[in-house]
Design a protein around this motif. Sequence first.
Motif, PDB file in Angstrom:
ATOM      1  N   PRO A  92       0.768  29.019  -1.550  1.00 14.10           N
ATOM      2  CA  PRO A  92       0.317  27.978  -1.779  1.00 14.10           C
ATOM      3  C   PRO A  92       0.255  27.969  -3.221  1.00 14.10           C
ATOM      4  N   LYS A  93       0.490  26.725  -4.008  1.00 17.07           N
ATOM      5  CA  LYS A  93       0.835  26.764  -5.245  1.00 17.07           C
ATOM      6  C   LYS A  93      -0.065  25.767  -5.720  1.00 17.07           C
ATOM      7  N   LEU A  94      -1.530  25.608  -6.720  1.00 16.19           N
ATOM      8  CA  LEU A  94      -2.065  24.677  -7.194  1.00 16.19           C
ATOM      9  C   LEU A  94      -1.262  24.216  -7.848  1.00 16.19           C
ATOM     10  N   LEU A  95      -1.351  23.153  -7.669  1.00 17.25           N
ATOM     11  CA  LEU A  95      -0.968  21.629  -7.940  1.00 17.25           C
ATOM     12  C   LEU A  95      -1.510  21.132  -8.801  1.00 17.25           C
ATOM     13  N   ILE A  96      -2.794  20.436  -8.915  1.00 20.58           N
ATOM     14  CA  ILE A  96      -4.030  19.449  -8.659  1.00 20.58           C
ATOM     15  C   ILE A  96      -5.445  20.415  -8.397  1.00 20.58           C
ATOM     16  N   ALA A 124     -10.236  19.110  -9.278  1.00 18.50           N
ATOM     17  CA  ALA A 124     -10.504  18.008  -9.885  1.00 18.50           C
ATOM     18  C   ALA A 124     -10.327  16.923 -10.349  1.00 18.50           C
ATOM     19  N   ALA A 125      -9.400  16.648  -8.680  1.00 18.92           N
ATOM     20  CA  ALA A 125      -9.011  15.322  -8.253  1.00 18.92           C
ATOM     21  C   ALA A 125      -7.762  14.508  -8.854  1.00 18.92           C
ATOM     22  N   SER A 126      -8.464  15.209 -10.247  1.00 23.08           N
ATOM     23  CA  SER A 126      -6.360  14.150 -11.666  1.00 23.08           C
ATOM     24  C   SER A 126      -6.438  15.190 -11.719  1.00 23.08           C
ATOM     25  N   SER A 127      -6.603  16.602 -12.518  1.00 22.43           N
ATOM     26  CA  SER A 127      -6.227  17.126 -13.472  1.00 22.43           C
ATOM     27  C   SER A 127      -4.954  18.028 -13.191  1.00 22.43           C
ATOM     28  N   PHE A 128      -4.099  17.917 -13.763  1.00 21.15           N
ATOM     29  CA  PHE A 128      -2.962  19.260 -13.942  1.00 21.15           C
ATOM     30  C   PHE A 128      -3.078  19.943 -13.350  1.00 21.15           C
ATOM     31  N   GLN A 129      -2.521  20.768 -12.888  1.00 20.75           N
ATOM     32  CA  GLN A 129      -1.940  22.711 -13.547  1.00 20.75           C
ATOM     33  C   GLN A 129      -1.103  22.895 -14.021  1.00 20.75           C
ATOM     34  N   SER A 130      -1.035  23.892 -14.878  1.00 17.88           N
ATOM     35  CA  SER A 130      -0.106  23.803 -15.989  1.00 17.88           C
ATOM     36  C   SER A 130       1.282  24.060 -15.858  1.00 17.88           C
ATOM     37  N   GLY A 131       2.574  23.645 -15.647  1.00 20.82           N
ATOM     38  CA  GLY A 131       3.714  24.186 -15.583  1.00 20.82           C
ATOM     39  C   GLY A 131       3.359  22.559 -14.194  1.00 20.82           C
ATOM     40  N   VAL A 132       3.221  21.845 -13.464  1.00 25.29           N
ATOM     41  CA  VAL A 132       3.371  20.930 -12.934  1.00 25.29           C
ATOM     42  C   VAL A 132       3.597  19.966 -13.070  1.00 25.29           C
ATOM     43  N   PRO A 133       5.469  19.406 -12.300  1.00 27.36           N
ATOM     44  CA  PRO A 133       5.883  18.323 -13.147  1.00 27.36           C
ATOM     45  C   PRO A 133       5.335  16.650 -12.775  1.00 27.36           C
ATOM     46  N   SER A 134       5.011  15.956 -14.265  1.00 29.07           N
ATOM     47  CA  SER A 134       4.407  14.474 -14.362  1.00 29.07           C
ATOM     48  C   SER A 134       4.338  14.062 -12.785  1.00 29.07           C
ATOM     49  N   ARG A 135       5.779  13.754 -12.257  1.00 29.57           N
ATOM     50  CA  ARG A 135       5.672  13.496 -11.284  1.00 29.57           C
ATOM     51  C   ARG A 135       4.836  13.578 -10.191  1.00 29.57           C
ATOM     52  N   PHE A 136       4.193  14.684 -10.130  1.00 32.45           N
ATOM     53  CA  PHE A 136       3.034  14.768  -9.037  1.00 32.45           C
ATOM     54  C   PHE A 136       1.791  13.942  -9.757  1.00 32.45           C
ATOM     55  N   SER A 137       0.681  13.357  -8.974  1.00 27.88           N
ATOM     56  CA  SER A 137      -0.815  12.773  -9.642  1.00 27.88           C
ATOM     57  C   SER A 137      -1.381  12.651  -8.540  1.00 27.88           C
ATOM     58  N   GLY A 138      -3.290  13.194  -8.695  1.00 31.12           N
ATOM     59  CA  GLY A 138      -3.780  13.561  -8.094  1.00 31.12           C
ATOM     60  C   GLY A 138      -4.774  11.672  -8.272  1.00 31.12           C
ATOM     61  N   SER A 139      -5.493  11.364  -7.621  1.00 32.26           N
ATOM     62  CA  SER A 139      -6.621  10.204  -7.531  1.00 32.26           C
ATOM     63  C   SER A 139      -7.395  10.135  -6.207  1.00 32.26           C
ATOM     64  N   ARG A 169     -15.739  14.760  -7.484  1.00 32.14           N
ATOM     65  CA  ARG A 169     -14.545  14.421  -7.934  1.00 32.14           C
ATOM     66  C   ARG A 169     -13.681  16.107  -7.808  1.00 32.14           C
ATOM     67  N   TRP A 170     -14.444  17.262  -6.292  1.00 28.42           N
ATOM     68  CA  TRP A 170     -13.975  18.673  -6.467  1.00 28.42           C
ATOM     69  C   TRP A 170     -12.506  18.372  -5.301  1.00 28.42           C
ATOM     70  N   LEU A 171     -11.673  18.424  -5.600  1.00 31.44           N
ATOM     71  CA  LEU A 171     -10.525  18.514  -5.046  1.00 31.44           C
ATOM     72  C   LEU A 171      -9.797  18.383  -5.473  1.00 31.44           C
ATOM     73  N   ALA A 172      -8.735  19.773  -4.652  1.00 30.05           N
ATOM     74  CA  ALA A 172      -7.596  20.306  -4.798  1.00 30.05           C
ATOM     75  C   ALA A 172      -6.882  20.057  -4.319  1.00 30.05           C
ATOM     76  N   TRP A 173      -4.982  20.328  -5.303  1.00 29.99           N
ATOM     77  CA  TRP A 173      -4.518  20.078  -4.113  1.00 29.99           C
ATOM     78  C   TRP A 173      -3.042  21.337  -3.973  1.00 29.99           C
ATOM     79  N   TYR A 174      -2.733  22.138  -2.843  1.00 31.94           N
ATOM     80  CA  TYR A 174      -1.499  23.038  -2.850  1.00 31.94           C
ATOM     81  C   TYR A 174      -0.268  22.492  -2.459  1.00 31.94           C
TER      82      TYR A 174
END
Lengths: 107, 121
Positions: A44-48, A50-65, A31-36
Amino acid sequence: DVQLTQSPSSVSASVGDRVTITCRASQDISRWLAWYQQKPGKAPKLLIYAASSFQSGVPSRFSGSGSGTDFTLTITSLQPEDFATYHCQQANSFPITFGRGTRLEIK
Amino acid sequence: EVQLLESGGGLVQPGGSLRLSCAASGFTFSSYGMSWVRQSPGKGLEWVSAITGSAISTNYADSVKGRFTISRDNSKNTVSLQMNSLRAEDTAVYYCAKEDSYEGANWFDSWGQGTPVTVSS
């Protein structure tokens, strides 16, 4: 080295649309993937992580799987500020690698 | 608030050297690994090098191994990248990034604003 293939390379969408970006790894990265998110001229700004964990402050309309080799970033109800380039990054092993990016443009 | 401020970029001739620095604040610097990530004009992100919080371990991309050296000074909250034998393909914006990690996985939760490096004659 782990190769990451992002698709699409670019996508056009409208405000309010749902968009899905995929990232495929050349080998199992658990699960070791991040999205920016990156806007022109900015870092770049970290969004997600560990595949699906939200970085603090990221809107809930973003999701990872995903896990293993196939991952997705989904943005529901696109907002004007979401038009940017999105990068995936594998965090499983060195050398750390990134996908080539997906440019999200306004239709 | 985490702040990372890079400096040292500029224009250098092929074969030349440059030293980048990154001043960190807003977190316990010695507790976190740090990396340099670069982005060539119009291209994607490329991880360059990483160093652990204690500076015991370093890692490099194959493209810079033997030419670049990462170091840190935990007493001054700075991380540096010494770049030697520079090539045109090293031209990029170089970002300093703070690592967050879990179970050996590393991602970047804070980034500097970047410093541009141009290698050209």
